[in-house]
Scaffold this active site. Structure first.
Site, mmCIF file in Angstrom:
data_model
loop_
_atom_site.group_PDB
_atom_site.id
_atom_site.type_symbol
_atom_site.label_atom_id
_atom_site.label_comp_id
_atom_site.label_asym_id
_atom_site.label_seq_id
_atom_site.Cartn_x
_atom_site.Cartn_y
_atom_site.Cartn_z
ATOM 1 N N HIS B 154 0.851 -1.189 0.000
ATOM 2 C CA HIS B 154 0.000 0.000 0.000
ATOM 3 C C HIS B 154 0.884 1.235 0.000
ATOM 4 C CE1 HIS B 154 0.893 -0.591 4.349
ATOM 5 N NE2 HIS B 154 0.962 0.727 4.350
ATOM 6 N N HIS B 201 -5.587 -2.053 4.403
ATOM 7 C CA HIS B 201 -5.518 -0.894 3.514
ATOM 8 C C HIS B 201 -4.754 -1.206 2.241
ATOM 9 C CE1 HIS B 201 -2.106 -0.780 6.166
ATOM 10 N NE2 HIS B 201 -1.670 0.399 5.872
ATOM 11 N N HIS B 216 4.619 7.352 2.648
ATOM 12 C CA HIS B 216 5.433 6.148 2.434
ATOM 13 C C HIS B 216 4.792 5.193 1.444
ATOM 14 C CE1 HIS B 216 2.718 4.693 5.750
ATOM 15 N NE2 HIS B 216 2.805 3.537 5.125
ATOM 16 N N HIS B 248 1.754 -0.718 14.784
ATOM 17 C CA HIS B 248 0.765 0.335 14.699
ATOM 18 C C HIS B 248 -0.479 -0.097 15.480
ATOM 19 C CE1 HIS B 248 2.791 2.494 11.520
ATOM 20 N NE2 HIS B 248 2.579 1.602 10.593
ATOM 21 N N TYR B 257 9.352 2.125 9.633
ATOM 22 C CA TYR B 257 9.422 3.188 8.644
ATOM 23 C C TYR B 257 10.905 3.518 8.460
ATOM 24 C CZ TYR B 257 4.452 4.670 9.038
ATOM 25 O OH TYR B 257 3.094 4.767 9.017
ATOM 26 N N GLU B 267 8.117 1.529 3.975
ATOM 27 C CA GLU B 267 7.745 0.756 5.157
ATOM 28 C C GLU B 267 7.934 -0.720 4.875
ATOM 29 O OE1 GLU B 267 3.483 0.688 6.053
ATOM 30 O OE2 GLU B 267 3.927 0.572 8.200
HETATM 31 FE FE LIG Z 1 1.820 1.857 5.955
#
Ligand SMILES: [Fe+2]
Ligand code: FES
Lengths: 132, 309
Positions: B154, B201, B216, B248, B257, B267
């Site tokens: 993503h 995502h 990112h 996260h 990151y 990432e």
């Molecule tokens: Fe991400």
């Protein structure tokens, strides 16, 4: 990773001492920095926070400084979005893209100061979107 | 077929300040495979388990950042339909002819209200993942070379008109919100995690004062263990790490990151949960962003909201 070339505005000529003292004029803090790594890396590794730290690779501009006095060498390319020829001539550079060659006095001039204050307060300027 | 229309992010094109330095980073440290170079000087790469010709393109430029992001759709018919739907929604599109990007068919391109060039395409050459389509082994040596993510997963993009961009992705392109971060007023969306699949995502968006920004691009690893291994490899190669390894709170993903040699953030990511369009979005308020971002340390990393390329 050394990249001599177009960004090298003050080529490293005489050998520099292994360590030099860097003074951040905004806060008055000083740091004993190595001359074989970038200015931001030296500050970061010693835990100094006077210059904001971002990508450390020339792409985000939060580490913008003005070098008020002292000698330095640019060792990597800086995104032209952030550093113009005029900037280079005036000693306005990215702290992650230069190495110190002598004692330096620098001013942090990045836009991070403002942004930091805003994000710390959780304040986000917005136009009022509703939940989707 | 249950999954139709837009399938997944298929490619991202990044601008780098020193092409060979970043080819080295993405190929030798991250462990992507170089699959081609074109007459524009772009370098094409793919992750080991991807079957299509490329998922990352690098272009030498004097500014870092992202040029474009492409999403694969399931068929030519879907491409034509989505093109018409975009136009009907008032989004101007342009066709980039097949072949402009190596081994890739026609692309339908538009600029999002946040200033990012977004493309849809239906065809990209299947070059395989190095394993056979018949009775394959589960992995091969390429799966251990460098950090070795399995795929592009993503991206998080930033810009001003977040609401207009969310509209296009949710109302036209079939994405659904999985998690949403709200400002103090409880109404203003600060960031959103959108899915077009069962992932948490496929695209995340964040409200920023400037358009066209890259936060990112993310590459998928199979386990938390592999994320830690990625951290070791980054340190061995002097990669500039921003945050992590940590988890996260938002999307539950394990993460690091880090920055490429030009300051573009990437990432290495693993985990999350299965997301379906019928599930109510998870919401976060901005005062919980510290643990939403770094669940372990529960502190706001200032770079998250301030460092972009
Ligand atoms: Fe991400
Ligand atoms: S830290 Fe990003 S440009 Fe220096």
């Amino acid at each position: 990773m050394e990249m001599a070339g177009e960004a090298n505005i003050q080529p490293q000529t005489a050998e520099a001492p292994a360590f030099v003292t860097v003074t951040i004029l905004n806060s008055g803090e000083t740091c004993r920095c190595r001359t074989d790594e970038s200015l931001i890396e030296g500050l970061r590794r010693m835990g100094k926070r006077g210059v904001p730290i971002g990508c450390r690779n020339g792409g985000c501009s939060v580490c913008r400084i003005e070098i008020v006095s002292g000698r330095y060498a640019a060792h990597r390319k800086m995104s032209r979005e952030y550093v113009s020829d005029e900037d280079l001539a005036a000693g306005r550079v990215l702290a992650c893209c230069v190495k110190p060659l002598s004692a330096l006095a620098i001013l942090a001039i990045g836009k991070m100061g403002k942004a930091l204050a805003a994000s710390a307060a959780g304040e986000v300027k917005a136009t009022g979107a509703e939940r989707p | 077929m249950a999954l139709t229309g837009v399938l997944r992010p298929g490619h991202a094109q990044l601008r780098v300040l020193d092409l060979e330095a970043d080819v080295k980073l993405y190929r030798d440290v991250l462990g992507l495979e170089e699959t081609g170079r074109d007459s524009f000087g772009r370098v094409y790469l793919k992750a080991w388990d991807e079957r299509d010709h490329h998922s990352l393109l690098l272009r030498q430029a004097d500014q870092a950042g992202i040029d474009l992001m492409g999403f694969k759709v399931d068929s030519i018919a879907s491409l034509d339909r989505l093109e018409a739907d975009l136009n009907a929604f008032g989004v101007k599109t342009e066709r980039v002819p097949a072949g402009e990007m190596l081994n890739t068919g026609d692309r339908v391109r538009f600029v999002s209200p946040m200033g990012h060039t977004i493309e849809l395409y239906a065809e990209k050459k299947d070059v395989g993942n190095g394993l056979s389509y018949e009775n394959p082994p589960p992995w091969n040596a390429a799966a251990e070379r460098g950090i070795a993510p399995a795929r592009l997963d993503h991206a998080l993009l930033g810009g001003v008109d977040l609401d207009g961009t969310i509209d296009i992705f949710t109302k036209v392109l079939g994405f659904f919100p999985v998690e949403i971060l709200y400002a103090e007023d409880g109404k203003t969306v600060v960031a959103i995690w959108l899915s077009c699949s069962c992932k948490t995502h496929d695209l995340a968006l964040i409200r920023l004062p400037e358009n066209g920004k890259l936060h990112h691009v993310s590459f998928w690893l199979d386990s938390w263990e592999r994320v830690l291994r990625a951290g070791d490899i980054m340190s061995m190669n002097n990669v500039s790490v921003d945050i992590g390894p940590t988890r996260h709170g938002i999307t539950r993903g394990a993460t690091i990151y880090a920055f490429d040699r030009s300051g573009n953030r990437f990432e290495t990511f693993s985990g999350g949960y299965g997301a379906y369009p019928d599930m109510k979005p998870i919401v976060w308020s901005i005062d919980h962003l510290p643990e939403g971002l770094d669940y372990v340390q529960r502190k706001l990393h200032q770079s998250f909201l301030t460092v972009f390329s």
